[in-house]
Design a protein around this motif. Structure first.
Motif, PDB file in Angstrom:
ATOM      1  N   LEU A 185       0.827  -1.215   0.000  1.00 60.53           N
ATOM      2  CA  LEU A 185       0.000   0.000   0.000  1.00 60.53           C
ATOM      3  C   LEU A 185       0.860   1.264   0.000  1.00 60.53           C
ATOM      4  O   LEU A 185       0.508   2.261  -0.638  1.00 60.53           O
ATOM      5  CB  LEU A 185      -0.957  -0.002   1.189  1.00 60.53           C
ATOM      6  CG  LEU A 185      -2.053  -1.064   1.159  1.00 60.53           C
ATOM      7  CD1 LEU A 185      -2.808  -1.099   2.484  1.00 60.53           C
ATOM      8  CD2 LEU A 185      -2.997  -0.837  -0.010  1.00 60.53           C
ATOM      9  N   ILE A 186       1.973   1.216   0.681  1.00 63.38           N
ATOM     10  CA  ILE A 186       2.872   2.372   0.710  1.00 63.38           C
ATOM     11  C   ILE A 186       3.538   2.578  -0.652  1.00 63.38           C
ATOM     12  O   ILE A 186       3.607   3.695  -1.160  1.00 63.38           O
ATOM     13  CB  ILE A 186       3.940   2.217   1.820  1.00 63.38           C
ATOM     14  CG1 ILE A 186       3.286   2.346   3.193  1.00 63.38           C
ATOM     15  CG2 ILE A 186       5.061   3.232   1.654  1.00 63.38           C
ATOM     16  CD1 ILE A 186       4.173   1.930   4.348  1.00 63.38           C
ATOM     17  N   LYS A 187       4.004   1.497  -1.240  1.00 59.05           N
ATOM     18  CA  LYS A 187       4.714   1.581  -2.516  1.00 59.05           C
ATOM     19  C   LYS A 187       3.781   1.856  -3.697  1.00 59.05           C
ATOM     20  O   LYS A 187       4.219   2.399  -4.709  1.00 59.05           O
ATOM     21  CB  LYS A 187       5.502   0.294  -2.780  1.00 59.05           C
ATOM     22  CG  LYS A 187       6.704   0.155  -1.898  1.00 59.05           C
ATOM     23  CD  LYS A 187       7.633   1.306  -2.128  1.00 59.05           C
ATOM     24  CE  LYS A 187       9.050   1.008  -1.824  1.00 59.05           C
ATOM     25  NZ  LYS A 187       9.928   2.117  -2.158  1.00 59.05           N
ATOM     26  N   GLN A 188       2.533   1.452  -3.601  1.00 60.18           N
ATOM     27  CA  GLN A 188       1.527   1.668  -4.649  1.00 60.18           C
ATOM     28  C   GLN A 188       2.014   1.209  -6.026  1.00 60.18           C
ATOM     29  O   GLN A 188       1.908   1.936  -7.020  1.00 60.18           O
ATOM     30  CB  GLN A 188       1.093   3.123  -4.686  1.00 60.18           C
ATOM     31  CG  GLN A 188       0.405   3.566  -3.435  1.00 60.18           C
ATOM     32  CD  GLN A 188      -0.062   5.000  -3.504  1.00 60.18           C
ATOM     33  OE1 GLN A 188       0.249   5.742  -4.423  1.00 60.18           O
ATOM     34  NE2 GLN A 188      -0.853   5.391  -2.521  1.00 60.18           N
ATOM     35  N   SER A 189       2.546   0.009  -6.044  1.00 56.61           N
ATOM     36  CA  SER A 189       3.020  -0.583  -7.292  1.00 56.61           C
ATOM     37  C   SER A 189       2.735  -2.079  -7.249  1.00 56.61           C
ATOM     38  O   SER A 189       2.716  -2.679  -6.168  1.00 56.61           O
ATOM     39  CB  SER A 189       4.521  -0.350  -7.446  1.00 56.61           C
ATOM     40  OG  SER A 189       5.015  -1.060  -8.554  1.00 56.61           O
ATOM     41  N   HIS A 190       2.535  -2.672  -8.410  1.00 56.27           N
ATOM     42  CA  HIS A 190       2.308  -4.114  -8.424  1.00 56.27           C
ATOM     43  C   HIS A 190       3.615  -4.885  -8.658  1.00 56.27           C
ATOM     44  O   HIS A 190       3.623  -6.102  -8.612  1.00 56.27           O
ATOM     45  CB  HIS A 190       1.248  -4.496  -9.472  1.00 56.27           C
ATOM     46  CG  HIS A 190       1.699  -4.321 -10.881  1.00 56.27           C
ATOM     47  ND1 HIS A 190       1.751  -3.089 -11.492  1.00 56.27           N
ATOM     48  CD2 HIS A 190       2.125  -5.221 -11.792  1.00 56.27           C
ATOM     49  CE1 HIS A 190       2.196  -3.248 -12.716  1.00 56.27           C
ATOM     50  NE2 HIS A 190       2.431  -4.521 -12.928  1.00 56.27           N
TER      51      HIS A 190
END
Length: 124
Positions: A58-63
């Motif tokens: 959630l912090i990185k907001q990347s898959h």
């Protein structure tokens, strides 16, 4: 009736604070084994890892996430002896158990999670 020690707080599992769970496990290991609940409580640790990894996601907001980021999160929780291989093993187990939807790209040292519902709701 078994009364669990206060240090085994459900908030620690929800927040992904594996450090406090490990501390409780070490401190009350004999009690948990004697009460016949040690293995059940070990499963809580897996849920705590999942919740920690979800927070990183959630912090990185990347898959596509570097495995090193997860290792850093674990080291931040004072798990100094953990390395990338052990982190990768934890992630692989979570994928196998269905707690994370995705795969590990060994060549890129990344966890690639589903763009939709990467961390499915936990079921009983």
């Amino acid at each position: 009736m078994v009364v669990l020690p206060r240090v085994l707080n459900p908030r620690n599992v929800k927040s992904g604070d594996v450090r406090l769970l490990n501390k409780a496990f070490v401190q009350y290991e004999r009690f948990f084994i004697g009460a016949g609940i040690y293995l059940i409580l070990e499963k809580l640790k897996s849920v705590a890892y999942r919740n920690l990894f979800k927070k990183v996601f959630l912090i990185k907001q990347s898959h596509q996430l570097d495995i090193a980021v997860f290792t850093k999160a674990l080291k931040w929780l004072q798990m100094e002896d953990i390395d990338t291989d052990e982190t990768e093993c934890l992630l692989a187990n979570m994928i196998y158990e269905g707690k994370i939807k995705g795969y590990i790209s060994h060549s890129h040292k990344k966890l690639v999670v589903s763009k939709k519902d990467a961390f499915p709701p936990l079921t009983a």
